[in-house]
Structure formats: structure tokens, C-alpha cells
Scaffold this active site. Sequence first.
Site, mmCIF file in Angstrom:
data_model
loop_
_atom_site.group_PDB
_atom_site.id
_atom_site.type_symbol
_atom_site.label_atom_id
_atom_site.label_comp_id
_atom_site.label_asym_id
_atom_site.label_seq_id
_atom_site.Cartn_x
_atom_site.Cartn_y
_atom_site.Cartn_z
ATOM 1 C CG HIS A 99 22.713 16.107 12.755
ATOM 2 N ND1 HIS A 99 22.295 14.924 13.290
ATOM 3 C CD2 HIS A 99 22.040 17.063 13.443
ATOM 4 C CE1 HIS A 99 21.411 15.137 14.252
ATOM 5 N NE2 HIS A 99 21.243 16.441 14.375
ATOM 6 C CG ASN A 151 15.155 20.816 15.843
ATOM 7 O OD1 ASN A 151 15.858 21.171 14.910
ATOM 8 N ND2 ASN A 151 15.643 20.614 17.050
ATOM 9 C CG HIS A 181 16.871 12.047 18.141
ATOM 10 N ND1 HIS A 181 17.582 13.154 18.528
ATOM 11 C CD2 HIS A 181 16.434 11.467 19.293
ATOM 12 C CE1 HIS A 181 17.570 13.232 19.858
ATOM 13 N NE2 HIS A 181 16.890 12.232 20.347
ATOM 14 C CG HIS A 194 22.794 12.271 17.459
ATOM 15 N ND1 HIS A 194 21.935 11.269 17.806
ATOM 16 C CD2 HIS A 194 22.020 13.371 17.248
ATOM 17 C CE1 HIS A 194 20.702 11.731 17.813
ATOM 18 N NE2 HIS A 194 20.718 12.992 17.467
ATOM 19 C CG ASP A 197 23.300 17.206 16.960
ATOM 20 O OD1 ASP A 197 22.471 18.018 16.515
ATOM 21 O OD2 ASP A 197 23.015 16.358 17.836
HETATM 22 ZN ZN LIG Z 1 19.081 14.279 17.609
HETATM 23 ZN ZN LIG Z 2 20.348 17.227 16.071
#
Ligand SMILES: [Zn+2]
Ligand SMILES: [Zn+2]
Length: 435
Positions: free
Chosen positions: A71, A105, A189, A242, A316
Site C-alpha cells: 500500500h 489515486n 478503504h 489500514h 500507506d
Molecule cells: Zn485509504
Molecule cells: Zn492509501
Amino acid sequence: MKIKLIKNGMIVFPERSEPLQGDIYLDGEKIKRIELKGDKSKKPAAKATFKKDEVIDATGMLVLPGLIDMHVHLREPGREDTETIATGTQAAAAGGFTAVACMPNTSPPLDNQESVLFVKQRASGCKARVYPIGAVSRGRAGKEMADIGEMVQTGAVAVTDDGSPVHDAGMMRRALEYAGMFGIAVISHAEDMSLSGKGVMNEGYESTRLGMHGIPPFSEEVCIARDIILCKYIGTPLHIAHVSTKGSVELIRQAKAEGVNVTAEATPHHFTLTDAEIGKEFSTNLKMNPPLRTQEDVDAIIEGLKDGTIDAIASDHAPHAPEEKEVEFDQAPNGIIGLETSLGLVATCLVKPGHLTWNEVARKMSAAPAKILRTPGGDLRAGAIADITIVNPKAAWTVKVDKFYSKSRNSPYDGWKLQGKVKYTILGGEISFEG
Ligand SMILES: [Zn+2]
Ligand SMILES: [Zn+2]
């Protein structure tokens, strides 16, 4: 220069319970043979002679399968000022990672074949393998399904709208159905935006005390519960990104006990920091999504890592430019960089206090991500790819963000003293980083 022999290290096989001393012979991009010390069952190979720089003496070191961060936000295309595929993979190598999976993203987002191909082309020749993750919906807008099949054919290893949840339950259902047809996982998410509202930190004692809008823990838990229910009916692998709350850990634990096809990851910041830090200096490097929670949540995540409820550890890694983070707390973007601190934090805050063994670290930071994403790696056996991370478990170091390879500097760990440092990262038999 290709490495041919890693000698005398403590080899951390993910499938075993403790490290074993031995030598690893490499042949090009593959592991050729492993000779464990004192193993008389195999006759020793003919004494080969290697040049000095083809051999790594790993005495006193731990030899793990190359770490995989499942991630990571690489920001290319669109925000090359904060990170590029080249700088992000360099940071990955410095953090002991031989592979990263990058989130869609970007701008434009990775929602079609061309964009996935672009990432793969940019990644070739870089310091770590890059596995693109495609978007669930076109433009990550949550309205129409992205071209999941075409993206998978081009090399996407999973789908997610990360950065945002898939708000529409019908869309999530179809995403699971499509992803199932192509044998990939949907990464959730998990957040209900109608519950997160204008929240900028965890909702609770600290947010009340500081007078800030809170994001309640059940914003995450409601979405996890929904996705688990959908996964139970559809059967496609669901991966929860996460995980940050005690309730989330409990939901996943219960689902696994019922045999639901769900896996989960936790980030180092969610098991090393709490929302109580925010009131001390209001540093925007403590602002992330999901937000830092309470000590009770941190303890539950550590428990989830220990009992296997949480399969993987992922950073992340979310680079942001200084001018974006140097604003009021409520105006700042979410996220911190993590590639270069993950292993040190795991070693210092999980292994040293006895929460995890190194073999469990090899599972959570390498074998499990490889299994969930169905990528090579996570393996130290003859024939496996020669992606290897060599760690000095005793080395103490101080985090200095201005020395990081990442283009961004948004880390709350600057100045932290850690124990456990990457000595070598080996990618396809070649040194990609030497510490
Ligand atoms: Zn996220
Ligand atoms: Zn993320």
C-alpha cells in the site's frame, strides 16, 4: 554486479518459526540453493570460488525474503513534485522493500489499461518492482465501473478506490463480482463519508478537548461490516486497508472465524502513535486517514497482528509537498511517508518488546502481501526470485527525514531512535541498496 552467495546469515523463512543459520546461493535472478548449517542430509556442493564482490558476509544479520509494501502512493502521474516512481522506488529500496503496490489515486487516476501500462513502463529499471493497483470506478468517482478486466490483463494486481471508499454498496458488489472473475482481490478503504463528515482527527476525548471535528471509529467499522457481508455472499477475496480501530479488528477476527475470504493490513503509524500526540504540537504530520486513534485501539491492532487477524503490515506511504502540510491542521492533506521508517518501527515497536518474531515479520511484510496480491516473492526457496532483504537487528539509528530518498518529508518520526536497520536490499540478485 550479481551476488552469488550470501553466507552465514540467520535465514528468516516465513513458513518457519525461527531463523536458521545458513548460506544462500544465487544464480542470476533466482535463488539456486540453500545450505543450512549442520544439515548433513544434503551433500555439500563442489567448492565454488567467487569474487569478493559477489559474496555478502551476513554474519550477525537476518536474511529475509524481500519486503513487499502492498500500500504505497507514488504520485506519478500528476504530482511528480512530491514523488515519482523513480524516487518512490529508491525510498522503497532504502527501506528494505524489493516491491511495492501503488494505489490508483494519481491524476489522472489508474482506471484504464493505458495508465496501468504507463506505471509499468516507468517502473522498469527502477530500484523496486512496482505492481499497479487499478481503480474500482472510472475516475474514482464511484459512478461507473472501471475497465477491470483490461487493467488486470495489463498487470494490475488488485482494485481499489483508495483515498476514498466505494460509497455505493451496489458498486462494491459488482466490483467484487468482476474482480472474482479475474482472480484478484478488492481492497477496501473502509470509511462512511456521511459519518466522517468534516472530521480531521479521531472522535473522542482528545477531539472534544481540542475542539476539533472528529471521525468516529464506527465510520470505519460500518463500512468494514458492509464489505464483509458482501464478501461472504460473493466470495471474492476482500482486503481491508489500514485497519485503525479495536472494533474493526474484532469484525475481521469474527469474519475469519466464520471462514469469510477477508484479509487485512495495519500501518506502522496505527500501532506506534495515538491521537493524544496531536494536542502536543498540532503537527500536520499527525494528520492521516484513517486518523490516529486511542491507546486501546493501538493495543487491539498489536493483538490483531499477534493472533493473525491482521495479515500484513503496509506503510500507506503518502507523500505531500511541504507547502501543503505547512498549514492549519484542519486544512492539511492526510497522510505521511512511511517507506523508509516501516522496518525500523516494526523492529523497535513490535519485535523488541516481543509482540512479533522476525519470522512473523517475514510473513507480514513479505509472504502475506505476495499471497494476497498473487505476485512473486515472499519466498526463500530454491527457484524463487532472488529478492532478499538483509537486516542488522542490533544497529541503532536516528530517523533523519532530510536524508530520505523520498521526495517528500512529511514524517512524524523525525528524530526517533530506532533499532534494526536495513543493511542490504537485493533485487533480482543485485544490490539495490546498501546501508
Ligand atoms: Zn485509504
Ligand atoms: Zn492509501
